[in-house]
Design a protein around this motif. Structure first.
Motif, PDB file in Angstrom:
ATOM      1  N   PRO A  96      15.261 -50.865  35.401  1.00  0.00           N
ATOM      2  CA  PRO A  96      14.142 -51.207  34.509  1.00  0.00           C
ATOM      3  C   PRO A  96      12.909 -50.285  34.606  1.00  0.00           C
ATOM      4  O   PRO A  96      12.360 -49.893  33.588  1.00  0.00           O
ATOM      5  N   TYR A 130      13.925 -46.971  33.095  1.00  0.00           N
ATOM      6  CA  TYR A 130      14.126 -47.082  31.659  1.00  0.00           C
ATOM      7  C   TYR A 130      12.798 -47.332  30.945  1.00  0.00           C
ATOM      8  O   TYR A 130      12.600 -46.884  29.814  1.00  0.00           O
ATOM      9  N   GLU A 177      11.423 -45.403  27.805  1.00  0.00           N
ATOM     10  CA  GLU A 177      10.950 -46.043  26.570  1.00  0.00           C
ATOM     11  C   GLU A 177       9.581 -45.525  26.160  1.00  0.00           C
ATOM     12  O   GLU A 177       9.307 -45.321  24.983  1.00  0.00           O
ATOM     13  N   ARG A 204       8.884 -43.497  22.708  1.00  0.00           N
ATOM     14  CA  ARG A 204       7.894 -43.942  21.729  1.00  0.00           C
ATOM     15  C   ARG A 204       6.918 -42.818  21.393  1.00  0.00           C
ATOM     16  O   ARG A 204       6.627 -42.540  20.237  1.00  0.00           O
ATOM     17  N   LEU A 219      20.803 -39.361  28.112  1.00  0.00           N
ATOM     18  CA  LEU A 219      20.158 -39.787  26.867  1.00  0.00           C
ATOM     19  C   LEU A 219      19.225 -38.672  26.409  1.00  0.00           C
ATOM     20  O   LEU A 219      18.576 -38.035  27.236  1.00  0.00           O
TER      21      LEU A 219
END
Lengths: 519, 519
Positions: free
Chosen positions: B50, B53, B57, B61, B179
């Motif tokens: 978490p 990640y 994130e 963004r 990713l």
């Protein structure tokens, strides 16, 4: 109801195919004409185009807010799952281990003829599966992360692509690769896990109705429709305009089966080792297929404002003359005034479409894409401080005296937020009225058969009461329904208790369940 | 500089390994202790946890905002690429068609011994490659979408997972699956395509420096380091604390090679068919590895506030006594007051950590995670209207008189936004000062060799001037540098022109280039 459209002949719709003539063909045409997606050239995989992906980004953002608000944390887990992980959970294997993409080599070499082949020297010792869903690999992580009752609940989610090899594919509804979110949680006991299963279901119901303006029934799937390995599966079911049901999201209580397979154990407050109770829940790009089939009309898509990438498009009627400058300045001022407003809790999303091209062509492109409001602005509008508004939900609609409504620019600015909110509300109301009008009840199998007889083109759903048979008796019901291409969808939560006899067995009924054709 | 740490012995750091003792080991320890990621059990693939990640994130963004602002539209393209697509672009095949995951079957069946095997009856006619990058499959779409000069420029981007089979993997830096975002654009001529290539590069430079607080050099890669099939490759290069360079983003001008392979042609204004000029550009989860190695210290990670999932963590010193209620109420009031503020253009991200556990343990967990500010609040602080602030960038730092600074709650609220902004600035300044202090110049190969001699533990980079040799002469340079484990990184854009002789050939130099060890 096989007769042709009885629309006033004067109306020429933007699509070639009407819903009532060929719903499947109409669907493909909307997907294509609204520029949502297209075939990729790779078997079973689609290309999601900017307008379609823009809707998905809106769905992601709004769903992700809800997921985070529930205290679930986003992670990312591997795309590949070793073959042996599947074999650990036997029941899971039965259901899923059929059509999956299998990676067997990790290198290509030239074939000596200008082509390439998998290198026989680079064969993997253990094949890898491209994830069809991630219970097994996330279970392995949970087994590492959970030691004590203090580590529970453990709640994670990932946004990812998954692959399920499909023989017959249909864009958004059934593609070999699709995008989704999958939530996975582990809990100390059944009570907590069931609470989370139902929380996720309610999150999906609320999301579908509030954001997608798509009325759904939240309920429990019958035993034969359970996710492989699940103790209970819940779904939200929406009615498409052809009367079929679409399962638009699922939530599963998995019991301790996956915890046994992966070894998710914890020491409870008394110091005893226990298996965790797990859940999983998911929604996917399939929801976009649902959105199209609930809100589309014979002029293309209609996107609910909450998930529309743009809510207002300003179309200046450019003439490639020096007057264009004043017109563009007027439109830009309007754009700024609208962008500074808020609606539905966010800034208004407004686009000034300055691209070259004929204004009517551009207008119809936006109508087919289903942007909620189109503002067409000509030179005279600019000079007179006017705008001309087209509400996509009222195109050709009796509620609109004319498709375009002229008004003073400042009046539109003042009411823009309210118009957008009204479109969201009216799309939901329209869909709900249609859904509710197309649900009947049946008290015998003959009534079910009559309801789904051939003279009804798009019959809808029937609600029946049943005794919830199991085993061979259930299988007989499933097969009998199958002869009419019917399935049981779900048992609605919170419905009034059953009072009659089971429509299949004649025994006292224990609950209601919906029967329908489905996607 | 092989001596051990000369830190004051009184300071006990949160990590076992110090950067100067074993940088590689330190890196693994930060990744683990900051709970950024972990091994997944699947070869070469990691689980992004978490906190890791959450950083991704934030990166997504902020990068996505920049991509959209440039008029690039997000799409989604297939995970699988048919083998034949690779063979179409021969030069591309040479570079990429080596280590890739190859899907050969679409079904599993039981092996009769309780296990599963790929079904020999379900062998694909044409193997599918799990995308290592998407030029080929996006080229096919562009060929469909581009007909006329009016369709250009065509600019798309996707956020996706890609797979490059790696023999030696390292979390975030080199994993088989990672990713990323990949931008792909098509233009009418070389000028437009080059402009876009450099726009993307500048977007990456600005992003790295502004958001990641990571100083980078933006420049052109030497010919031997070009992306397979590219006419020119540009990169941003960052210096890690061990002096090595990390390529943190690349942008390629692809000429018309990919357009020829995929058939991306258009009718120009004069009615002639032309091949489009294409570009591609990408950044990935690798940036997180860079962020760790630029900002981490011997107590763990330090996350720049712009990309920190939380900027402030409030830690109440709970005692499991009735006084906890008043303490929590005080902390919740503080949280609300901070959450309603803005910093760096967004609402402050603040978390009240109410989880059970010892306060000091929780403090060190947050220190290791690198949250910019920790506020520790005890019962006496609450009673006296005080807070106790730890700025992560000043831990053990001479600039801080003490690690925790006490102040009135309202004073902290008033200066919270400024403190956060100051941390962002100070992390950048610290990294830039270190980077600049570790760049030397060399005018001969011997000077290069001396700079990278064994007695320098973390030597940094050298800037040299060279004549940009090609072919065999370039290959000789590459091999000579390789003996010292060195590579040429890039030729900085906008640098002063070369004035001396080529450090490799002795001929007049044409430009500067950086030489370094690298990840």
């Amino acid at each position: 109801m096989n007769q042709k459209s009885n629309q006033t002949p004067a109306i020429r719709h933007a699509l070639t195919t009407k819903r009532e003539d060929d719903f499947a063909q109409w669907y493909q045409e909307v997907v294509s004409e609204a520029e949502m997606a297209e075939e990729s050239g790779v078997r079973g995989c689609m290309v999601i185009k900017p307008w379609g992906y823009g809707v998905w980004e809106r769905i992601q953002r709004l769903m992700d807010d809800r997921i985070k608000a529930a205290g679930v944390q986003n992670c990312y887990f591997p795309l590949f799952i070793p073959l042996s992980y599947f074999a650990k959970e036997a029941e899971h294997v039965e259901g899923f281990a059929k059509e999956m993409a299998v990676v067997t080599h990790h290198r290509l070499i030239g074939d000596g003829k200008g082509g390439l082949v998998p290198d026989p020297e680079a064969k993997l010792e253990e094949p890898l599966i491209v994830r069809p869903t991630s219970e097994t690999v996330i279970g392995q992580a949970m087994a590492r992360w959970v030691q004590s009752w203090r580590d529970l609940p453990l709640m994670v989610n990932q946004w990812a692509n998954v692959v399920r090899w499909e023989m017959r594919t249909r864009m958004f509804l059934r593609t070999s690769e699709f995008l989704w979110q999958e939530g996975h949680t582990a809990h100390a006991d059944k009570g907590d896990a069931m609470e989370e299963t139902l929380r996720a279901l309610e999150m999906y119901r609320d999301f579908a109705e509030d954001e997608l303006a798509m009325p759904v029934v939240a309920g429990e799937k019958p035993e034969n429709e359970r996710f492989p390995g699940a103790v209970a599966t819940y779904s939200i079911e929406a009615m498409m305009q052809d009367g079929k049901a679409l399962q638009a999201g699922t939530s599963h209580y998995l019991g301790t089966g996956f915890a046994h397979a992966a070894g998710i154990t914890f020491q409870d407050r008394e110091g005893t080792q226990q298996y965790a109770h797990t859940t999983s829940w998911g929604t996917s790009t399939r929801m976009i297929g649902g959105l199209i089939m609930v809100h589309g009309d014979d002029d293309g898509l209609r996107v609910p404002p909450r998930v529309a990438p743009q809510q207002i498009v300003i179309l200046p009627m450019l003439r490639e003359t020096p007057e264009d400058d004043a017109l563009l300045a007027y439109c830009e001022e309007l754009r700024k005034a609208l962008a500074s407003q808020s609606t539905l809790g966010e800034p208004v999303r407004v686009l000034l479409d300055k691209r070259p091209g004929k204004a009517t062509q551009k207008r119809w492109a936006w109508v087919k894409k289903g942007v909620p409001i189109v503002l067409e602005i000509g030179g005279r509008d600019a000079a007179g401080g006017q705008v001309s508004m087209l509400r996509r939900d009222r195109l050709w609609n009796e509620a609109a005296k004319a498709n375009f409504v002229g008004m003073a620019k400042d009046d539109f600015i003042a009411r823009a937020a309210a118009e957008i909110e009204d479109i969201q509300t009216s799309l939901y109301a329209e869909a709900k009225a249609r859904r509710d009008a197309n649900i009947a009840t049946a008290t015998s199998f003959d009534e079910i058969a009559a309801f789904f007889s051939d003279d009804k083109r798009y019959p809808g759903w029937v609600e029946v009461e049943w005794a919830r048979p199991t085993g061979d008796e259930l299988e007989a019901v499933v097969q009998k329904l199958k002869t009419l291409k019917l399935t049981m969808r779900n048992t609605p939560l919170g419905a009034a208790p059953a009072t009659g006899s089971c429509v299949f067995t004649g025994r006292p009924a224990v609950e209601k369940i919906y029967v329908a054709r489905s996607y």
